[in-house]
Scaffold this motif. Sequence first.
Motif, PDB file in Angstrom:
ATOM      1  N   UNK A  67       0.751  -1.363  -0.122  1.00 38.21           N
ATOM      2  CA  UNK A  67       0.112  -0.079  -0.007  1.00 38.21           C
ATOM      3  C   UNK A  67       0.853   1.094  -0.025  1.00 38.21           C
ATOM      4  N   UNK A  68       2.104   1.081   0.546  1.00 36.03           N
ATOM      5  CA  UNK A  68       3.062   2.224   0.693  1.00 36.03           C
ATOM      6  C   UNK A  68       3.973   2.217  -0.437  1.00 36.03           C
ATOM      7  N   UNK A  69       3.864   1.794  -1.526  1.00 32.67           N
ATOM      8  CA  UNK A  69       4.748   1.430  -2.466  1.00 32.67           C
ATOM      9  C   UNK A  69       6.103   1.082  -2.024  1.00 32.67           C
ATOM     10  N   UNK A  70       6.305   0.149  -1.115  1.00 32.57           N
ATOM     11  CA  UNK A  70       7.535  -0.351  -0.623  1.00 32.57           C
ATOM     12  C   UNK A  70       8.387   0.795  -0.079  1.00 32.57           C
ATOM     13  N   UNK A  71       7.665   1.772   0.291  1.00 31.19           N
ATOM     14  CA  UNK A  71       8.653   2.866   1.144  1.00 31.19           C
ATOM     15  C   UNK A  71       7.720   3.304   2.419  1.00 31.19           C
ATOM     16  N   UNK A  72       7.850   2.483   3.214  1.00 31.96           N
ATOM     17  CA  UNK A  72       7.283   2.980   4.864  1.00 31.96           C
ATOM     18  C   UNK A  72       7.598   4.249   5.314  1.00 31.96           C
ATOM     19  N   UNK A  73       6.995   5.423   5.215  1.00 34.80           N
ATOM     20  CA  UNK A  73       7.521   6.667   5.753  1.00 34.80           C
ATOM     21  C   UNK A  73       7.999   6.752   7.184  1.00 34.80           C
ATOM     22  N   UNK A  74       7.397   5.723   8.049  1.00 36.09           N
ATOM     23  CA  UNK A  74       7.742   5.706   9.359  1.00 36.09           C
ATOM     24  C   UNK A  74       9.365   5.916   9.598  1.00 36.09           C
ATOM     25  N   UNK A  75      10.126   5.096   8.858  1.00 40.11           N
ATOM     26  CA  UNK A  75      11.381   4.979   8.857  1.00 40.11           C
ATOM     27  C   UNK A  75      11.863   6.522   8.776  1.00 40.11           C
ATOM     28  N   UNK A  76      11.457   7.411   7.657  1.00 40.85           N
ATOM     29  CA  UNK A  76      11.981   8.687   7.522  1.00 40.85           C
ATOM     30  C   UNK A  76      11.743   9.254   8.759  1.00 40.85           C
ATOM     31  N   UNK A  77      10.424   9.298   9.274  1.00 38.69           N
ATOM     32  CA  UNK A  77      10.176  10.053  10.601  1.00 38.69           C
ATOM     33  C   UNK A  77      10.936   9.604  11.944  1.00 38.69           C
ATOM     34  N   UNK A  78      11.615   8.231  11.868  1.00 38.06           N
ATOM     35  CA  UNK A  78      12.422   7.888  12.819  1.00 38.06           C
ATOM     36  C   UNK A  78      13.709   8.445  12.685  1.00 38.06           C
ATOM     37  N   UNK A  79      14.066   8.824  11.339  1.00 36.26           N
ATOM     38  CA  UNK A  79      15.552   9.025  11.148  1.00 36.26           C
ATOM     39  C   UNK A  79      15.947  10.520  11.768  1.00 36.26           C
ATOM     40  N   UNK A  80      14.765  11.296  11.598  1.00 39.80           N
ATOM     41  CA  UNK A  80      14.902  12.830  12.238  1.00 39.80           C
ATOM     42  C   UNK A  80      15.224  12.817  13.802  1.00 39.80           C
TER      43      UNK A  80
END
Length: 130
Positions: free
Chosen positions: A23-36
Amino acid sequence: MSKQPHLTSGKALRITLAKRLTDAPNHPSGFDYMRLPLATLVVCSHAINVCYGKDFTYAVWRGPARPLLAIILPMFFALSGFLAAGSLERCRTLVSFVGLRGLRLVPALAVDTMVGALLPGGASKSPRFA
């Protein structure tokens, strides 16, 4: 209140990790939010030495916060590696991957280089540099 699965047309709705990734084109945005927050913690852990000096840094690293401080940088690098690997997987060619990485990194590198060159140089009031 009992916890029951959500019903859709009388059938239990199953949400799996595979479905979420699809559903998230194999790019879960939660990881981006964890990196910050991890990047912020890396900067803060390095700022201890810059702001308070060597003695305070040694005291902090010998204290109970040592395990937390020691794991921040490896967590940040591992997460960044996972995100870069995901980006490589989504790119069709290695050339496009390298180009996209360059477009992402070069502007930040340029700004960092300019700040690093201008800020210390502009702050100098020494007569020998005049």
